[in-house]
Scaffold this motif. Structure first.
Motif, PDB file in Angstrom:
ATOM      1  N   GLN A 108      34.480  29.111  43.187  1.00 57.47           N
ATOM      2  CA  GLN A 108      35.013  27.780  42.960  1.00 57.47           C
ATOM      3  C   GLN A 108      34.427  27.245  41.668  1.00 57.47           C
ATOM      4  OE1 GLN A 108      34.183  25.352  46.382  1.00 57.47           O
ATOM      5  NE2 GLN A 108      34.851  26.919  47.801  1.00 57.47           N
ATOM      6  N   SER A 109      35.202  26.438  40.967  1.00 54.71           N
ATOM      7  CA  SER A 109      34.677  25.846  39.745  1.00 54.71           C
ATOM      8  C   SER A 109      34.031  24.504  40.087  1.00 54.71           C
ATOM      9  CB  SER A 109      35.792  25.659  38.710  1.00 54.71           C
ATOM     10  OG  SER A 109      36.788  24.804  39.224  1.00 54.71           O
ATOM     11  N   PHE A 110      32.983  24.199  39.356  1.00 54.47           N
ATOM     12  CA  PHE A 110      32.247  22.970  39.591  1.00 54.47           C
ATOM     13  C   PHE A 110      32.139  22.186  38.302  1.00 54.47           C
ATOM     14  CE2 PHE A 110      30.699  25.796  42.944  1.00 54.47           C
ATOM     15  CZ  PHE A 110      30.831  24.981  44.058  1.00 54.47           C
ATOM     16  N   ASN A 111      32.095  20.872  38.437  1.00 53.90           N
ATOM     17  CA  ASN A 111      31.899  19.978  37.308  1.00 53.90           C
ATOM     18  C   ASN A 111      30.417  20.024  36.943  1.00 53.90           C
ATOM     19  OD1 ASN A 111      31.422  17.761  35.648  1.00 53.90           O
ATOM     20  ND2 ASN A 111      32.757  16.399  36.801  1.00 53.90           N
ATOM     21  N   PRO A 112      30.091  20.433  35.719  1.00 52.25           N
ATOM     22  CA  PRO A 112      28.675  20.568  35.353  1.00 52.25           C
ATOM     23  C   PRO A 112      27.905  19.246  35.295  1.00 52.25           C
ATOM     24  CG  PRO A 112      30.082  20.997  33.456  1.00 52.25           C
ATOM     25  CD  PRO A 112      30.984  20.825  34.640  1.00 52.25           C
ATOM     26  N   SER A 113      28.607  18.111  35.277  1.00 42.16           N
ATOM     27  CA  SER A 113      27.905  16.829  35.179  1.00 42.16           C
ATOM     28  C   SER A 113      27.599  16.205  36.550  1.00 42.16           C
ATOM     29  CB  SER A 113      28.724  15.848  34.325  1.00 42.16           C
ATOM     30  OG  SER A 113      29.953  15.568  34.947  1.00 42.16           O
ATOM     31  N   VAL A 114      28.017  16.875  37.633  1.00 46.21           N
ATOM     32  CA  VAL A 114      27.757  16.363  38.989  1.00 46.21           C
ATOM     33  C   VAL A 114      27.027  17.446  39.771  1.00 46.21           C
ATOM     34  CG1 VAL A 114      28.847  15.512  41.110  1.00 46.21           C
ATOM     35  CG2 VAL A 114      29.864  14.963  38.899  1.00 46.21           C
ATOM     36  N   PRO A 115      25.956  17.084  40.486  1.00 44.30           N
ATOM     37  CA  PRO A 115      25.243  18.105  41.257  1.00 44.30           C
ATOM     38  C   PRO A 115      26.187  18.872  42.192  1.00 44.30           C
ATOM     39  CG  PRO A 115      24.006  16.055  41.256  1.00 44.30           C
ATOM     40  CD  PRO A 115      25.332  15.762  40.629  1.00 44.30           C
ATOM     41  N   ILE A 116      25.996  20.180  42.263  1.00 46.78           N
ATOM     42  CA  ILE A 116      26.877  21.036  43.056  1.00 46.78           C
ATOM     43  C   ILE A 116      26.871  20.626  44.526  1.00 46.78           C
ATOM     44  CG2 ILE A 116      27.222  23.399  43.886  1.00 46.78           C
ATOM     45  CD1 ILE A 116      26.375  24.360  41.092  1.00 46.78           C
ATOM     46  N   TYR A 117      25.704  20.275  45.064  1.00 45.17           N
ATOM     47  CA  TYR A 117      25.658  19.922  46.478  1.00 45.17           C
ATOM     48  C   TYR A 117      26.523  18.698  46.781  1.00 45.17           C
ATOM     49  CZ  TYR A 117      22.404  15.937  46.159  1.00 45.17           C
ATOM     50  OH  TYR A 117      21.839  14.722  45.913  1.00 45.17           O
TER      51      TYR A 117
END
Length: 125
Positions: free
Chosen positions: A3-12
């Motif tokens: 899954q892709s994640f927004n690098p500016s928001v914590p993954i959890y």
């Protein structure tokens, strides 16, 4: 599947939102068991500690509960889930309004645009 994640928001936090959205959409039902930490970590391509933190965050908010030796389960309290649903709605509305204001739209223009959009989408169905 990665899954892709927004690098500016914590993954959890992003995982929390994804789980909440699945609950709201009914993909995960009340009282249903969440995947194990290990399985969720593999499916999400993240460290198990991240998933552990995600589950802890959801548990702290009352959305899920751990059952010793059985796993983590979605609450069966409809009030908690309705409160979560309402909070997510307000959060999305707040973001929408903030972005529209940044573009210079007034409340009247936003309401008219939203009404037009909804009217058009209802005709498409």
């Amino acid at each position: 599947m990665a899954q892709s994640f927004n690098p500016s928001v914590p993954i959890y936090l992003q995982l929390c939102e994804r789980i909440k959205n699945k609950i709201i959409r009914g993909e995960i039902g009340m009282g249903e068991r969440l995947p194990s930490v290990r399985d969720m970590a593999i499916d999400s391509s993240v460290n198990p500690n991240t998933v552990q933190r995600t589950y802890r965050e959801l548990e702290d908010s009352g959305i899920v509960a751990k059952k010793r030796g059985q796993g983590t389960f979605v609450t069966e309290d409809p009030r908690i889930l309705e409160k979560m649903r309402e909070e997510l709605k307000i959060s999305h509305i707040r973001l929408f309004v903030s972005e529209m204001r940044e573009m210079g739209y007034s409340s009247t223009e936003m309401l008219a645009g939203l009404k037009d959009y909804l009217d058009t989408k209802e005709e498409d169905q």
